[in-house]
Structures are given as C-alpha cells and as structure tokens.
Design a protein around this motif. Sequence first.
Motif, short mmCIF file in Angstrom:
data_model
loop_
_atom_site.label_atom_id
_atom_site.label_comp_id
_atom_site.label_asym_id
_atom_site.label_seq_id
_atom_site.Cartn_x
_atom_site.Cartn_y
_atom_site.Cartn_z
N LEU A 25 0.95 -1.11 -0.09
CA LEU A 25 -0.32 -0.05 0.15
C LEU A 25 0.68 1.10 0.20
CD1 LEU A 25 -3.32 0.43 2.07
CD2 LEU A 25 -1.43 2.09 2.73
N HIS A 26 1.07 2.34 -0.46
CA HIS A 26 1.34 3.24 -1.36
C HIS A 26 1.07 3.86 -0.62
CE1 HIS A 26 4.34 6.29 -2.85
NE2 HIS A 26 3.61 6.77 -3.20
N LEU A 27 1.82 4.92 0.44
CA LEU A 27 1.34 5.99 0.97
C LEU A 27 2.27 7.42 0.98
CD1 LEU A 27 0.35 5.17 4.62
CD2 LEU A 27 -1.52 5.66 2.70
N ASP A 28 1.31 8.55 0.76
CA ASP A 28 2.21 9.88 0.68
C ASP A 28 1.77 10.70 1.69
OD1 ASP A 28 4.52 9.21 -1.32
OD2 ASP A 28 1.76 10.34 -3.28
N ALA A 29 2.93 11.14 2.20
CA ALA A 29 2.31 12.55 3.73
C ALA A 29 2.25 13.34 2.82
CB ALA A 29 3.61 11.62 4.71
N ARG A 30 1.46 14.27 2.80
CA ARG A 30 1.69 15.53 2.05
C ARG A 30 1.43 16.55 3.53
NH1 ARG A 30 -0.68 12.57 -1.89
NH2 ARG A 30 0.36 12.65 -3.69
N ALA A 31 2.21 17.99 2.87
CA ALA A 31 1.71 19.32 3.34
C ALA A 31 0.29 19.62 3.85
CB ALA A 31 1.99 20.36 2.93
N GLY A 32 -0.75 19.70 5.13
CA GLY A 32 -1.42 20.10 4.88
C GLY A 32 -2.96 18.78 4.88
N GLU A 33 -2.58 17.51 5.12
CA GLU A 33 -3.01 16.00 5.09
C GLU A 33 -2.90 15.30 6.00
OE1 GLU A 33 -2.78 14.10 1.04
OE2 GLU A 33 -3.76 15.93 -0.27
N VAL A 34 -3.63 14.39 6.21
CA VAL A 34 -4.26 13.46 7.24
C VAL A 34 -3.55 12.59 6.53
CG1 VAL A 34 -5.02 13.03 9.97
CG2 VAL A 34 -5.18 15.39 8.46
N ILE A 35 -3.03 11.41 7.67
CA ILE A 35 -3.19 9.94 6.85
C ILE A 35 -3.78 9.46 8.47
CG2 ILE A 35 -2.07 7.54 6.57
CD1 ILE A 35 -0.38 9.29 5.10
N THR A 36 -4.73 8.91 8.66
CA THR A 36 -5.79 8.13 9.82
C THR A 36 -5.84 7.45 10.09
OG1 THR A 36 -7.35 10.72 10.21
CG2 THR A 36 -7.63 8.88 11.23
N VAL A 37 -4.75 6.27 10.64
CA VAL A 37 -4.90 5.22 10.31
C VAL A 37 -5.84 4.43 12.06
CG1 VAL A 37 -3.61 2.74 11.01
CG2 VAL A 37 -3.12 4.82 9.77
N VAL A 38 -6.87 3.54 11.88
CA VAL A 38 -8.00 3.21 13.45
C VAL A 38 -8.23 1.67 13.22
CG1 VAL A 38 -9.81 3.37 11.79
CG2 VAL A 38 -10.33 3.71 14.05
N GLY A 39 -8.39 1.75 14.63
CA GLY A 39 -8.08 0.19 14.34
C GLY A 39 -8.51 -0.13 16.48
N ALA A 40 -8.99 -1.16 16.69
CA ALA A 40 -9.07 -2.38 17.38
C ALA A 40 -7.12 -2.27 18.23
CB ALA A 40 -10.04 -3.46 17.85
N ASN A 41 -7.81 -2.92 19.58
CA ASN A 41 -6.52 -3.07 20.02
C ASN A 41 -5.98 -4.42 19.09
OD1 ASN A 41 -6.28 -1.25 22.20
ND2 ASN A 41 -7.52 -1.97 23.23
N GLY A 42 -4.30 -4.93 19.61
CA GLY A 42 -3.91 -6.12 18.00
C GLY A 42 -4.10 -5.85 17.09
N ALA A 43 -4.45 -4.97 16.31
CA ALA A 43 -4.91 -5.14 14.65
C ALA A 43 -3.14 -3.92 13.96
CB ALA A 43 -5.59 -3.83 14.75
N ALA A 229 -11.13 15.26 19.81
CA ALA A 229 -11.48 15.91 18.02
C ALA A 229 -11.23 17.16 17.43
CB ALA A 229 -13.18 15.58 17.26
N SER A 230 -11.43 18.21 18.82
CA SER A 230 -11.18 19.81 18.11
C SER A 230 -10.02 19.98 18.02
CB SER A 230 -12.78 20.29 19.17
OG SER A 230 -11.89 20.67 20.30
N LEU A 231 -9.10 19.39 19.14
CA LEU A 231 -8.38 19.88 19.28
C LEU A 231 -7.28 19.87 17.92
CD1 LEU A 231 -5.97 21.11 21.30
CD2 LEU A 231 -5.41 18.97 22.21
N ILE A 232 -7.43 18.53 18.13
CA ILE A 232 -6.72 17.59 16.71
C ILE A 232 -7.10 18.32 15.83
CG2 ILE A 232 -5.82 15.10 15.75
CD1 ILE A 232 -5.45 16.05 18.64
N GLU A 233 -7.83 19.24 14.57
CA GLU A 233 -8.31 19.54 14.14
C GLU A 233 -7.30 20.97 14.06
OE1 GLU A 233 -11.55 18.34 11.22
OE2 GLU A 233 -12.26 19.47 13.30
N ALA A 234 -7.89 21.30 15.25
CA ALA A 234 -6.98 23.12 15.31
C ALA A 234 -5.71 22.81 15.54
CB ALA A 234 -7.46 23.44 16.97
N LEU A 235 -5.00 22.23 15.67
CA LEU A 235 -3.35 21.33 15.37
C LEU A 235 -3.09 21.47 13.90
CD1 LEU A 235 -2.38 19.91 18.48
CD2 LEU A 235 -2.41 21.69 18.27
N ILE A 236 -3.79 21.02 13.24
CA ILE A 236 -3.75 20.22 12.12
C ILE A 236 -3.78 21.92 10.82
CG2 ILE A 236 -4.71 19.20 9.62
CD1 ILE A 236 -5.45 16.80 12.28
#
Length: 548
Positions: A25-43, A229-236
Amino acid sequence: MQEPPQEQPPTLASWHIPLSDDGALHLDARAGEVITVVGANGAGKSALATWIASNTPDGVLRRVLAQRKIWFQNSGASISAADRENVAMNMQHWDRSLESRYLDHVDHQRADIALFDLMGRIHAEDHRIAELAYAGVSSQEIVTEVGQRLFESLNAVLKQAGLNVSIATSDQQTFTAQHRTLGVDYPISQMSDGERSALLLAAEVLAAHENAVIMLDEPERHLHRSISASLIEALIEARPDCGFIVLTHDLDLAVTLSTRPGEVLSALGVKWSGNDATHWSLQRISPESPITDEAKRAILGGRRRILFVEGTSGSLDFPLYGTLLPGWTVVPAGSCESVIRSVGGLSKSEEHHWVDSRGLVDRDGRSDSERADLAAKGIFVLPVSEVENLYYLPNVIEAVAKKQADAQGEEVSGLVRAAKQAGLDALSDSQTLQRLAKKLAKDEVARKLLSEMPDEVGEDEITLTLTTPYPGILQELEQAKQNNDYEAFVRKVPVRDTSFRAQVARALLFLSITRYEKAALLTITENPELAAKLSKDIFGEAGSPEWS
C-alpha cells in the motif's frame, strides 16, 4: 471549458507498506493532509507506527507516543540546551525501536523537551522580530514577515478545543496559565490532566520544524471526548506546512478526520515474524463513499460482518441481537430508513467489498411483496411487528415460565396459560383492535406513498390512488381474536402500544415489563437451543443473515 487540475500539496515522505496479501500500500504524507489509521487493540497500529518511523528519513518525522506522560514537576523546562541536544541524538533511535510500541526511554523528559522546544520557538520568534525592527522594517511589514505569533496560535488552538485557559510566559522563563473567565493565574504544573495533555500536544505540534511529518499515536489519551477531535483539528489547521499521521482507537475522531484531505485506513490485523511485524491488513476508506456515519464508524472499527438494525444501543434489543448473532457486529442505525441507507451505501461502494453488510428491520405489517423487495437489497424483516415482541413469542414465554415455576413453586403450564390469556385479554376489545389496525394501515400507506414518489417533480399534476388496507388488516386481527391465536397477535401487532406486555409480565409473576424482558434476555442468553430457534425464526433455515 475544463478547469485545470488542482496542484497537489508537496509530498514530505512516502512509504510502501507490505500487506498481508503480499501486495503493498503506497502512502504519501503531504503538507496539510492527514493519514488516519484506526483499528481495535491488536490490529497492528503501534507496530505500523514503529515501521513508518523506521522507514522515514532522518529529521523528517516528529513522533508523539501513545504512552506519553503528561505531568511535570515545574512550570518550565528542567533541561539545558546541552541536555536537549544529547537527547535528540538518541530519540530517533528509540522512536524507531520495537520497544517504542510499549516503552518510552525518555518518558521522564518528554514533557521537558516539549516545553523547551516551545520556549525555544518563542525566543527565536522574538529574536527575529527584534532583528527586523533594528533593521528599520515597519510594523506592518514585520507582521507580514513573521505571521501569526506562536502564542496567538497556541491560545487559539486551546480556545477552539473548548478549553477555558490561555498560556503566557513569566519573567522567570516559565509558563503560566490563566482561566479565561475567572482571570486567575496559576503555574501550568497545577493545570488539570486534560489541560496539560492539550498543552503538551499543542507544544509538540507547534514547535515541530517546518515541513515535518507529525505522527500522533492515540492523541485522545488523557483528553475528554468532547475536546479531542476539535483539538486535533485545530492543531492540523495551525500547521498547514506539515503532514499528519494520526493513529487512534477513537471512532468519533476518525470520522471527523475522514472529512479532511488525506487518507483514512482501517487496520484489520498484522502478521509477525518473531518479534518483527512484517505485513499488515489495511483497507482504505474513501471519503467520497455514499455511506452513513453509522456505517463509517463500523468499518473504521475494522468490522467485516455488519448487521444494521433499528433502534439505539441503549435498548434491550441491542444485547438480544448480540446473543442471537455472535459472529456479526450489530450496529444500531436508528430508523428503518437509516438501516436501508447504511446497507445500500456500502453495497454501492466497491472499495468496501471486504465488508459483508446486512440490515434487519421491524415487520410493521409489511406485505410479502415488501419483504421480498427488502430481501433483494440485503434487508431482513423481523417475523414480529417490533423487536420487543420477540420476548413474547410462545417459546420464550415457556422458557421463562419454567424458570419462574422453579423459583416460585408454580406449575409451568399454568403460568403459560395465564400469560397467553392475559395477553389476549389486553387486545380483546374492539376499540383496541381498531386502533391497532389503523396504525398498521397508516404505516403501510406511508410506505406506499414513499415508494410511489416520483424521482423528479415538475409542473405536471401528480395523482396517486391508494386502496386502504384497513379493512383487510382489521379482519385478520378479528380472526386472530376469534381463534384465541396468541402467537398471531405477537407477530402482527405493535404490542408496545397496548397493555399487553404489562399483563403478560404480571401473569408470569414479574413486577414490571422491564424485569420480565431482562429475565427473558437472560433466559435466551443461557439457552443456546432457544437462541438458535429464534435465529432460525428470524433468518430462516440458515439461522444467520447470509446472502441468499
């Protein structure tokens, strides 16, 4: 004329993550963008974070670990510039080590480092302003050159997150907090856990070097759900020059971030070779997918088999579904229309082919043709009017009566006869039958009206002619009354709107409806044979919502 394509923001780092199917899976980290990874414990989220850190060029990544400590003894940094330089030489190594998944070698210094870096950025900013002023640059040009001051950004972030506190510096080179409403000043060491966590996260992000990739591992830790959520969005928003990677358990945060530019990944599992994580099972979640928030929350949680049902998680029917369908993730979607939209949205999204989704709705007097149309869309219809009616089916009544007879010294058959007769008596008068028939008829007409609604409405007159189903429904109910057909009533009518449930519960020696239904749920949970019969009654011979 076709608009020219928008230029993509600059790429700050790239990775090819090995997948469990031997792809990448190719991923690019770009300025102003967010890569969000979500999953349960052990994932595999923490293992993925370590892999990304190990495969990122030196000086690019700033990692904020999940197991960070948020306390500090003083209100300023307790390390020197030499200490900070020495630690920096080791931090990259430690952040890339396998142990970083569960151990932070500099946990006792992280807070000091964050405060040191924040104060350093403030001093550098002040020095730059002084240089420009000595050079004769006008105030307006200085504002243009420097931009928003760091303190302004910091306090704007805290305010946007809903925190009633602002930060300033003292003459002793320490930080102080001020309550915005009360005007009380106090050292930051006396801030609440949530305030300290927010300050340290903000310091990590705002003090990061330009064009950094900032990795936030479980940033919701130590934060109340109302502000995370509002804190993370404000920091981004405060660091548009940086790219972000957010690894989280918080589905609300993930859903919020999924609306921002970037990528959303659901972590489903990880493969290990000894102590090394080698391959991941990851799925992209497209923000353009026509899916509801309920569906998005379920798939972000790594769910493969999802059954959307009516109602809310607080009702007794939710644990009942969990008992009857242990292999499925049951997601309360609210209304019947929300269930249909959730299943339909997922079926239209090819990128979610790995998700097996179905729906389950109340019978509500639906005809055979209505049930067939819903089945073609992957929507099952309960064999009873409403889900609560399942607790009053004859086989459930008999199972509960047996336990009550053992406890109360009564005869099982007597309790069952009394319960059924009490239920029939509650529905026996003509006014009740007419009221129930009118409700079922109204629901059926409403569904027909919706089904006949044209896709577009223009100037032409619209005429709809519907035949009332009321006489036929009333005749069915009167026939059930004449035959003393207890089960027919349980399957056909919404008994919630009558005294039926209370009368049946009382006949079975329960003081309230709630106590009876809780006892019925416990009986079903403890009786696998009864649970299997109910599942078969709902879903047919398969006993589970398989695709037919």
